[in-house]
Each structure stands twice: as C-alpha cells, then as structure tokens.
Design a protein around this motif. Sequence first.
Motif, PDB file in Angstrom:
ATOM      1  N   GLU A 306       0.822  -1.081   0.129  1.00 38.11           N
ATOM      2  CA  GLU A 306      -0.274  -0.272  -0.003  1.00 38.11           C
ATOM      3  C   GLU A 306       0.857   1.189   0.015  1.00 38.11           C
ATOM      4  OE1 GLU A 306      -2.459  -0.211   3.233  1.00 38.11           O
ATOM      5  OE2 GLU A 306      -3.485  -2.292   2.464  1.00 38.11           O
ATOM      6  N   PRO A 307       0.516   2.145  -0.770  1.00 32.83           N
ATOM      7  CA  PRO A 307       1.204   3.637  -0.986  1.00 32.83           C
ATOM      8  C   PRO A 307       1.536   4.150   0.368  1.00 32.83           C
ATOM      9  CG  PRO A 307      -0.578   3.579  -2.240  1.00 32.83           C
ATOM     10  CD  PRO A 307      -0.683   2.268  -1.702  1.00 32.83           C
ATOM     11  N   GLN A 308       0.766   4.048   1.455  1.00 35.09           N
ATOM     12  CA  GLN A 308       1.113   4.722   2.702  1.00 35.09           C
ATOM     13  C   GLN A 308       2.186   3.835   3.282  1.00 35.09           C
ATOM     14  OE1 GLN A 308      -3.070   4.904   4.006  1.00 35.09           O
ATOM     15  NE2 GLN A 308      -2.550   6.730   5.377  1.00 35.09           N
ATOM     16  N   ARG A 309       2.060   2.388   3.307  1.00 35.30           N
ATOM     17  CA  ARG A 309       3.107   1.594   3.870  1.00 35.30           C
ATOM     18  C   ARG A 309       4.486   2.045   3.272  1.00 35.30           C
ATOM     19  NH1 ARG A 309       3.749  -2.658   7.009  1.00 35.30           N
ATOM     20  NH2 ARG A 309       4.948  -4.363   6.328  1.00 35.30           N
ATOM     21  N   ILE A 310       4.629   1.922   1.897  1.00 35.86           N
ATOM     22  CA  ILE A 310       5.663   2.462   1.245  1.00 35.86           C
ATOM     23  C   ILE A 310       6.173   3.823   1.787  1.00 35.86           C
ATOM     24  CG2 ILE A 310       6.795   2.752  -0.918  1.00 35.86           C
ATOM     25  CD1 ILE A 310       4.639   1.095  -2.279  1.00 35.86           C
ATOM     26  N   ALA A 311       5.343   4.927   1.893  1.00 34.45           N
ATOM     27  CA  ALA A 311       5.846   6.005   2.335  1.00 34.45           C
ATOM     28  C   ALA A 311       6.227   6.096   3.688  1.00 34.45           C
ATOM     29  CB  ALA A 311       4.495   6.953   2.351  1.00 34.45           C
ATOM     30  N   ALA A 312       5.803   5.010   4.731  1.00 38.05           N
ATOM     31  CA  ALA A 312       6.304   4.971   5.994  1.00 38.05           C
ATOM     32  C   ALA A 312       7.729   4.370   6.136  1.00 38.05           C
ATOM     33  CB  ALA A 312       5.302   4.345   6.959  1.00 38.05           C
ATOM     34  N   GLN A 313       7.591   3.306   5.353  1.00 38.86           N
ATOM     35  CA  GLN A 313       8.838   2.482   5.343  1.00 38.86           C
ATOM     36  C   GLN A 313      10.085   3.488   4.754  1.00 38.86           C
ATOM     37  OE1 GLN A 313       8.395  -0.910   2.830  1.00 38.86           O
ATOM     38  NE2 GLN A 313       7.313  -1.922   4.466  1.00 38.86           N
ATOM     39  N   LEU A 314       9.842   4.087   3.697  1.00 36.61           N
ATOM     40  CA  LEU A 314      10.713   4.936   3.093  1.00 36.61           C
ATOM     41  C   LEU A 314      11.160   6.125   4.244  1.00 36.61           C
ATOM     42  CD1 LEU A 314      12.261   4.959   0.394  1.00 36.61           C
ATOM     43  CD2 LEU A 314      10.453   6.723  -0.428  1.00 36.61           C
ATOM     44  N   ALA A 315      10.159   6.754   4.721  1.00 39.41           N
ATOM     45  CA  ALA A 315      10.713   7.512   5.928  1.00 39.41           C
ATOM     46  C   ALA A 315      11.539   6.951   6.961  1.00 39.41           C
ATOM     47  CB  ALA A 315       9.271   8.168   6.643  1.00 39.41           C
ATOM     48  N   GLY A 316      11.239   5.685   7.267  1.00 34.92           N
ATOM     49  CA  GLY A 316      12.214   4.999   8.231  1.00 34.92           C
ATOM     50  C   GLY A 316      13.401   4.812   7.594  1.00 34.92           C
ATOM     51  N   HIS A 317      13.338   4.639   6.244  1.00 37.62           N
ATOM     52  CA  HIS A 317      14.774   4.356   5.885  1.00 37.62           C
ATOM     53  C   HIS A 317      15.658   5.507   5.833  1.00 37.62           C
ATOM     54  CE1 HIS A 317      17.563   2.347   2.804  1.00 37.62           C
ATOM     55  NE2 HIS A 317      17.566   3.655   2.014  1.00 37.62           N
ATOM     56  N   TYR A 318      14.933   6.723   5.363  1.00 35.37           N
ATOM     57  CA  TYR A 318      15.640   7.847   5.490  1.00 35.37           C
ATOM     58  C   TYR A 318      16.198   8.191   6.649  1.00 35.37           C
ATOM     59  CZ  TYR A 318      15.349   9.389   0.507  1.00 35.37           C
ATOM     60  OH  TYR A 318      15.380   9.758  -0.666  1.00 35.37           O
ATOM     61  N   ARG A 319      15.362   7.800   7.827  1.00 34.36           N
ATOM     62  CA  ARG A 319      15.823   8.011   9.040  1.00 34.36           C
ATOM     63  C   ARG A 319      17.017   7.290   9.466  1.00 34.36           C
ATOM     64  NH1 ARG A 319      15.079   4.845  13.702  1.00 34.36           N
ATOM     65  NH2 ARG A 319      15.473   5.944  15.499  1.00 34.36           N
ATOM     66  N   ASN A 320      17.043   6.106   8.893  1.00 36.26           N
ATOM     67  CA  ASN A 320      18.327   5.338   9.073  1.00 36.26           C
ATOM     68  C   ASN A 320      19.479   5.798   8.590  1.00 36.26           C
ATOM     69  OD1 ASN A 320      17.030   3.351  10.624  1.00 36.26           O
ATOM     70  ND2 ASN A 320      16.412   1.884   8.926  1.00 36.26           N
ATOM     71  N   LEU A 321      19.246   6.356   7.299  1.00 41.19           N
ATOM     72  CA  LEU A 321      20.290   7.123   6.489  1.00 41.19           C
ATOM     73  C   LEU A 321      20.955   8.127   7.237  1.00 41.19           C
ATOM     74  CD1 LEU A 321      18.807   6.939   2.734  1.00 41.19           C
ATOM     75  CD2 LEU A 321      20.731   5.645   3.692  1.00 41.19           C
ATOM     76  N   MET A 322      19.778   8.908   8.002  1.00 43.18           N
ATOM     77  CA  MET A 322      20.324  10.064   8.855  1.00 43.18           C
ATOM     78  C   MET A 322      21.336   9.630   9.896  1.00 43.18           C
ATOM     79  SD  MET A 322      18.137  12.579  10.826  1.00 43.18           S
ATOM     80  CE  MET A 322      17.327  11.590  11.866  1.00 43.18           C
ATOM     81  N   PRO A 338      22.150  -5.971  11.389  1.00 44.11           N
ATOM     82  CA  PRO A 338      23.401  -5.267  11.355  1.00 44.11           C
ATOM     83  C   PRO A 338      24.124  -5.695   9.923  1.00 44.11           C
ATOM     84  CG  PRO A 338      23.040  -7.099  13.131  1.00 44.11           C
ATOM     85  CD  PRO A 338      21.825  -7.169  12.157  1.00 44.11           C
ATOM     86  N   THR A 339      23.953  -6.597   9.048  1.00 38.72           N
ATOM     87  CA  THR A 339      24.545  -6.765   7.983  1.00 38.72           C
ATOM     88  C   THR A 339      24.166  -5.752   6.908  1.00 38.72           C
ATOM     89  OG1 THR A 339      22.601  -8.299   7.296  1.00 38.72           O
ATOM     90  CG2 THR A 339      24.804  -9.357   7.943  1.00 38.72           C
ATOM     91  N   GLU A 340      22.872  -4.852   7.088  1.00 41.50           N
ATOM     92  CA  GLU A 340      22.514  -3.873   6.190  1.00 41.50           C
ATOM     93  C   GLU A 340      23.243  -2.475   6.358  1.00 41.50           C
ATOM     94  OE1 GLU A 340      18.088  -5.083   4.957  1.00 41.50           O
ATOM     95  OE2 GLU A 340      18.331  -3.938   6.586  1.00 41.50           O
ATOM     96  N   ILE A 341      24.004  -2.476   7.775  1.00 45.97           N
ATOM     97  CA  ILE A 341      24.534  -1.147   7.904  1.00 45.97           C
ATOM     98  C   ILE A 341      25.621  -0.805   7.044  1.00 45.97           C
ATOM     99  CG2 ILE A 341      26.100  -0.059   9.529  1.00 45.97           C
ATOM    100  CD1 ILE A 341      24.447  -1.570  11.743  1.00 45.97           C
TER     101      ILE A 341
END
Length: 580
Positions: A306-322, A338-341
Amino acid sequence: MKQGRLWAAGHLHSRMRGHLGRPVVFWEVYFLRQALYRLYRPRTFDEVVGQDPIITVLRNEMRQQRPSHAYLFVGSRGTGKTTCAKLLAKAVNCLNLQDGSPCGECAICRGIDDGSLLDVVEIDAASNNGVDSIRDLRSEAVFTPAIARYRVYIIDEVHMLSASAFNALLKILEEPPEHVIFILATTEIQKVLPTIISRCQRFDFQRIDSDVIAARLLDVASREGFVLENEAAQLIGRLSDGGMRDALSLLDVCAANEGTVTVETVAAAAGLAGSGHLLDLTGKILAGDTQGMLTLLASLIQKGMEPQRIAAQLAGHYRNLMLAKTLEQPQKLLDCLPTEIDALREQASGIALPDLLQSITALQDAISRMSRSTARRAELELALVSLCEPSVRTGYQALLTRIERLEAALRRGAEAVPQRAEEPAAPVSPPAPIYSPPPEEARLSEPAAPEAPSPVPVRQTARPAPATLEQQETQPFRPWPQVIDQLSGFNSSIAGMLRGTKAYFDGRRILIDVSNPAVLEMLKSNDYTRRQIKQAISEVVGQNYGIGPYRPPVEQQEDTDPLEQLIASLPKAENITIEQ
Ligand SMILES: [Zn+2]
C-alpha cells in the motif's frame, strides 16, 4: 511451558507481516496456543513494567481506600492502559488487598479475569454498540453493584464516542453515584472534551524504554524455556515502539519456530529482511532517475504494497540513513539488520545532511496528506518525484539555494536588462501540442471558449486589461505565480514542482511549460494533479479553465535557463531589473 498455552486466539502486530507477503506458517502455530502477552499480562501492580510513577500513585490511593470517581489513562498503544484499568478495577473491589495490590486469587479478582463479574463493565467506544452502551450506562449506573463494592466502567478508546454519547457521559461524571468508578482510556487525548478531562484524575502512560522491554522479554523467554539472544531482545525492544504488547506478540511469532531466537529470526518475522527495495527506490531518487523510480514504485504497488506503507517505510529508511551518516555507532538506534549497515552507510555517503533532513520532512508531509486524501498513490508519486528533482524542492535548503542563485542573477542585472528588453512581449508562438487533454478537461474548458474571458482580473494585482476580449493567440499567463502560491496552500508538492515554470493562456486553456520532463510526466499520468492545479487556477482567477502542456518553440530554448524562469516568476525581481 509452551504446551500449557493452548487454543486461544491472539493478536498479531502488523509489523510481523513480511514486506511483500505474509508468513502463513506463523499463523498456524500461533492460533494453537495462548498468546504470550495474555499469559504474561501483569497480575499485580508490581508486575507492571515501565510505568512506575503511575503505579506508585494508584497503589497509595488503594492503600488508603480512597479511589477517585473517574480516571483518565492516556498513552500510545500497548503501554499498559487497559492492563492497569483492570488491575485498578480489581484493587478497588478485591476482598484480600495486598499492600494496595489486588490478590488475584479471591472470587472478585477471578471473576474480573474471566469476565463473569458483571459489576465490572468493559466498553469499547470504537465499536458500533459503544454509543448504545453509554446510554444504557446512564440508566443502570444508579443501581448499586450486585456483588462488588464498586461498579466499574472501563471505557476504552473513549475519544471515539459520538457527541451525544460524550454528553451522556458528562452528565454522569458531573454527579457520579457513590458506588460507581469510571476508568477512561484513550490514545488521542486531543479528541476528548476538556469538560470530561477536567473531571478525571489523569495519568499519562509513557512509551516503555526499549531496554526495559528487552529485559522483560529475556525474563519471559527464560520462563518459557527457550533461548532469546540478547541482541534479538534489543531489536524487538526497538521495533515495538515502546509498547510491551507488541513486543510480546513479536516474541511470540519468533518463538513459534524451534530453536534459539536470533537477530535473523526477529528480522524475518518483522519483515526487515526485505528492505532491499527501499535501498533501490532511494538509489533511483538520489540518481534523479524519475522514470526508473516511478517504474519501481508501480511494481511495488502491483505486488500489493500500500502507498501509505511504502511512504512510512521510506521515511524510516531515510531516518536510518540520517543515523548512519551522523552516528559513530548507529547500530543501537537502527531498525535494521546488522548486515545492512554497510549498505546504509554507503547510500548515506551520497547525500548531504540538509537534503536528508529535507527529504524526511517532505515524506512526513506526504504521509500526513495521504491520511487525509483518497488519492494516496498520487500523493506518494508527487512526493517522490519532487525528491528526484532537487530543482523543484520547496524546503528551506532548496529555498536558500534558489535565493543565492537569484541574488547572483540580480548582481548580473545590468546584463539582463537589454536581453529582457529585446524579448518580444506577446504574442508568443502557438503551443506545440504534446498530448490531447482527456474528454473531461475538454468539457470543463468548453464554457470558457465562446467568450474567451481573460484570466487577467486577479484580486490584489493591478495589471492593465487586455486590448481585446477576442484574444486567440497564446499569451503569457501573468497570474501564474499567484496560482502557484495558492496551490502551495493546499498541496506543496505540486506547487514545489511548478515553481519556476511559466504558463501561457491560449484564450481557452492555461498551458503549462513542461520543459522539465518530471512536470510533463505528472501532468500526463496523474489526474489528481491536474484537478489540484485547476482548483488553484479557479480560486485565483475566479473561473474554471482547462489546462494543458506547453513547450516553448525551439528557437527560444535558451530562455529556459532556470535563473531566468525564477526571475520571471518573481514580480519584484522583475521590477528591480527594469528600474536599473
Ligand atoms: Zn482479590
């Protein structure tokens, strides 16, 4: 032991579903035994984890046998509101109170546990019959309890009550009968009437610290007789966002498989393992590959995300990047394997911190708009396209960059003047049609065609009226910057994309300059975008117009310099150059 908890349905947190599929195998096992969160629900105040200040106050009131008539428990899901409400209902009625805590053994305590004690009533205000229950409640509250000392009403999600139910509740709270206690629980305090709040003793339940959750999980695992790795417990603690119920439910799913619960088990159960698509999507965004990004997004939606789920995941991913970019040891805070770091670190190195922050803000804006909109996919596409196109971003950093460019352009003002003076004012060559507007647009523009009213009468701007109303040739559409401003009031993504563009009027339609391919892409593919733009035009000029794409003729291509566009879009800047 595991064998002991059989045949009880449970609750499954949404995070336990994989990103792209559902772990059916977990469900089969899951429904055959009692859920951990039920099995380990606190039976005394001592067992409540992470809410010490609240427990201290409640316990003191119970010791002194001086309960309030109305309690209000506020806090996010899974923080223990309902658990504490039940403990409180037991404590005020317990026949064998133990230092302010219910005994859990007497007839009253057991009756509340198995739901057979009718003097304790649980109402879920979110359900349809919640409203009726409140009306019934008014008539039955006057009767003394059948067995217990107090009749206790636990009203969950109280903010969901209708206005009439709230009023009914308020009437009782104004003059509560001696033998009645209300315990109201809510996740959204701002939706509860202030007059209700002021009549209750309020307790704010905090999100439980992830270390506290992890410690509790390790304790539960050892009692259940399975091995839970410390790192895995920490990961569940971080994933459950301060909610013990979600944490225990996730542990339940992990423990359904035989053997040790490892970080990998948790990641698979929580759907973390499949976050490769977020790296891909972000990679396309950072590369400015609008088309590739839209294609990938379409395939994710096609697969059922679902688009909302993608948006939430992507926001989480950008937070991880930060976090990966700013912290020496981001492992403790990252919601990932740990392997994704390493992959995160590498991606983070390709994006500047201000851009990251701005992207997170843009995604959060999009998520909040999506919650109010029915065009969720369009909102997501808009947000992601604007992330792909740094030149159309609207955030602080982008604005700063644009202002710097504008200042540089103004310093070159002397050169700019002759060039602008030579530029033919109007008319401009007719537009090169790029796509035919859909029938709906043609219809909308029809009423405007016979009289071809000018879009010029704009409030708060005094521009000379056109010489003739029979204008047939394409002219610059001067109120375009105002339209974009208007649009930014209700859709900053589209406004951001259009900022710096030009528009023209052909006597019938507003033609938007689409030398930026992303703008053309959105106009072509996205009906929602077109409707929003038309709404803004209508609000500014007071009339409905169709819209279409406009691409300047080849000989004027050099005029598409973004600096010139920016200057043209700002009336004040125009004045300065002319006066010099
Ligand atoms: Zn008891």
